[in-house]
Design an enzyme around this catalytic site. Sequence first.
Site, PDB file in Angstrom:
ATOM      1  N   ASP A   1       8.121   7.815  -1.543  1.00 32.49           N
ATOM      2  CA  ASP A   1       7.101   8.594  -2.198  1.00 32.49           C
ATOM      3  C   ASP A   1       6.706   9.920  -1.293  1.00 32.49           C
ATOM      4  O   ASP A   1       7.456  10.041  -0.225  1.00 32.49           O
ATOM      5  CB  ASP A   1       5.716   7.655  -2.041  1.00 32.49           C
ATOM      6  CG  ASP A   1       5.610   7.065  -0.355  1.00 32.49           C
ATOM      7  OD1 ASP A   1       6.148   7.244   0.462  1.00 32.49           O
ATOM      8  OD2 ASP A   1       4.803   6.042  -0.553  1.00 32.49           O
TER       9      ASP A   1
ATOM     10  N   ASN B   1      -3.868  -2.815   2.237  1.00 35.17           N
ATOM     11  CA  ASN B   1      -4.437  -3.424   1.002  1.00 35.17           C
ATOM     12  C   ASN B   1      -3.280  -3.928   0.372  1.00 35.17           C
ATOM     13  O   ASN B   1      -3.323  -4.223  -0.833  1.00 35.17           O
ATOM     14  CB  ASN B   1      -4.918  -2.198   0.143  1.00 35.17           C
ATOM     15  CG  ASN B   1      -4.248  -1.142  -0.054  1.00 35.17           C
ATOM     16  OD1 ASN B   1      -2.861  -1.017   0.221  1.00 35.17           O
ATOM     17  ND2 ASN B   1      -4.586  -0.141  -0.732  1.00 35.17           N
TER      18      ASN B   1
ATOM     19  N   HIS C   1      -0.410  -2.601  -0.449  1.00 32.03           N
ATOM     20  CA  HIS C   1       0.765  -1.563  -1.134  1.00 32.03           C
ATOM     21  C   HIS C   1       1.952  -1.618  -0.573  1.00 32.03           C
ATOM     22  O   HIS C   1       2.138  -1.499   0.518  1.00 32.03           O
ATOM     23  CB  HIS C   1      -0.079  -0.340  -1.528  1.00 32.03           C
ATOM     24  CG  HIS C   1      -0.155   0.792  -0.333  1.00 32.03           C
ATOM     25  ND1 HIS C   1      -0.906   1.904  -0.042  1.00 32.03           N
ATOM     26  CD2 HIS C   1       0.592   0.735   1.026  1.00 32.03           C
ATOM     27  CE1 HIS C   1      -0.549   2.490   1.081  1.00 32.03           C
ATOM     28  NE2 HIS C   1       0.100   1.842   1.633  1.00 32.03           N
TER      29      HIS C   1
ATOM     30  N   GLU D   1      -0.530   1.005  -5.429  1.00 32.09           N
ATOM     31  CA  GLU D   1      -1.780   0.599  -5.163  1.00 32.09           C
ATOM     32  C   GLU D   1      -2.257  -0.821  -5.779  1.00 32.09           C
ATOM     33  O   GLU D   1      -1.840  -0.955  -6.922  1.00 32.09           O
ATOM     34  CB  GLU D   1      -2.710   1.554  -5.203  1.00 32.09           C
ATOM     35  CG  GLU D   1      -2.632   2.753  -4.387  1.00 32.09           C
ATOM     36  CD  GLU D   1      -2.999   2.931  -2.860  1.00 32.09           C
ATOM     37  OE1 GLU D   1      -2.862   1.587  -2.248  1.00 32.09           O
ATOM     38  OE2 GLU D   1      -3.461   3.762  -2.341  1.00 32.09           O
TER      39      GLU D   1
HETATM   40  P1  PGA Z   1       1.662   2.558   8.200  1.00 31.39           P
HETATM   41  O1  PGA Z   1       1.520   2.748   6.744  1.00 31.39           O
HETATM   42  O2  PGA Z   1       2.984   2.266   8.550  1.00 31.39           O
HETATM   43  O3  PGA Z   1       1.173   3.850   8.490  1.00 31.39           O
HETATM   44  O4  PGA Z   1       0.944   1.449   8.664  1.00 31.39           O
HETATM   45  C1  PGA Z   1       2.395   1.690   5.950  1.00 31.39           C
HETATM   46  C2  PGA Z   1       1.876   1.932   4.527  1.00 31.39           C
HETATM   47  O5  PGA Z   1       0.749   2.250   4.111  1.00 31.39           O
HETATM   48  O6  PGA Z   1       2.992   1.402   3.697  1.00 31.39           O
END
Ligand code: PGA
Length: 240
Positions: free
Chosen positions: A67, A136, A138, A143
């Site tokens: 992404d 959450n 995702h 999302e």
């Molecule tokens: P993070 O993000 O590794 O910074 O915790 C993970 C994600 O949002 O997929």
Amino acid sequence: MKLIICKNYDEMSAAAANIVAEAMKADPACVLGLATGSTPVGMYKKLIEMNKAGEIDFSGVTTVNLDEYYPISPENDQSYRYFMNENLFDHVNIDKTRTFVPDGQAADPAAACEAYEEIVAKVGPAAVQVLGIGQNGHIGFNEPDTALEVKTHVTGLTESTIKANARFFASEADVPTKALTMGIGTILGAKKIIILANGTAKHAAIAKMLEGKLDTSCPASMLNLHADVTVICDEAAYNG
Ligand code: PGA
């Protein structure tokens, strides 16, 4: 799903790096699906060390990232293109023309998503897709929602994700509100998937995913459809 529970972040990073390294040794021209965020930084450090020690070779490898924020320039130090250069590509012998990240400054983002989906199809399935997980649930920027997208698409970011990512920006208002992301189907197209999580903040999302049901309020639960998923987490993420 296979589960590897590690004592700490360092062990988690090593376990993930070893799986990626094995895939590269098995096929030096493999495709790697890569992720950004704080979670995989330790894994990238270990891959850089292995590359410098001559244990793994990136010269024939192609990468596809999950992404990118939208809109954002690749020169912006918060862009995922910039992150990948800083945390991996600039430190290993990879041909950057074979490293793909969705185009965060495309004039037509929907067309850029279609083009990206074609690139992913053309380079062929990732030998390993690396994933982090949002608090959450995702994966990529898919999302929680009542319905999830199959292919690469433009998406809005939820309040929870904007808040979680604000720590990297000057202020919450500077976090882009949109992103281009592989869809759930794009991600499931990989031959093998590893999903990394550390820290208690990820416990609820990991626990929900491990229930084994498909629940669009936890996009990571869609990984239950894939035959070769390894969850690599520390004790804090697993136990809460
Ligand atoms: P993070 O993000 O590794 O910074 O915790 C993970 C994600 O949002 O997929």
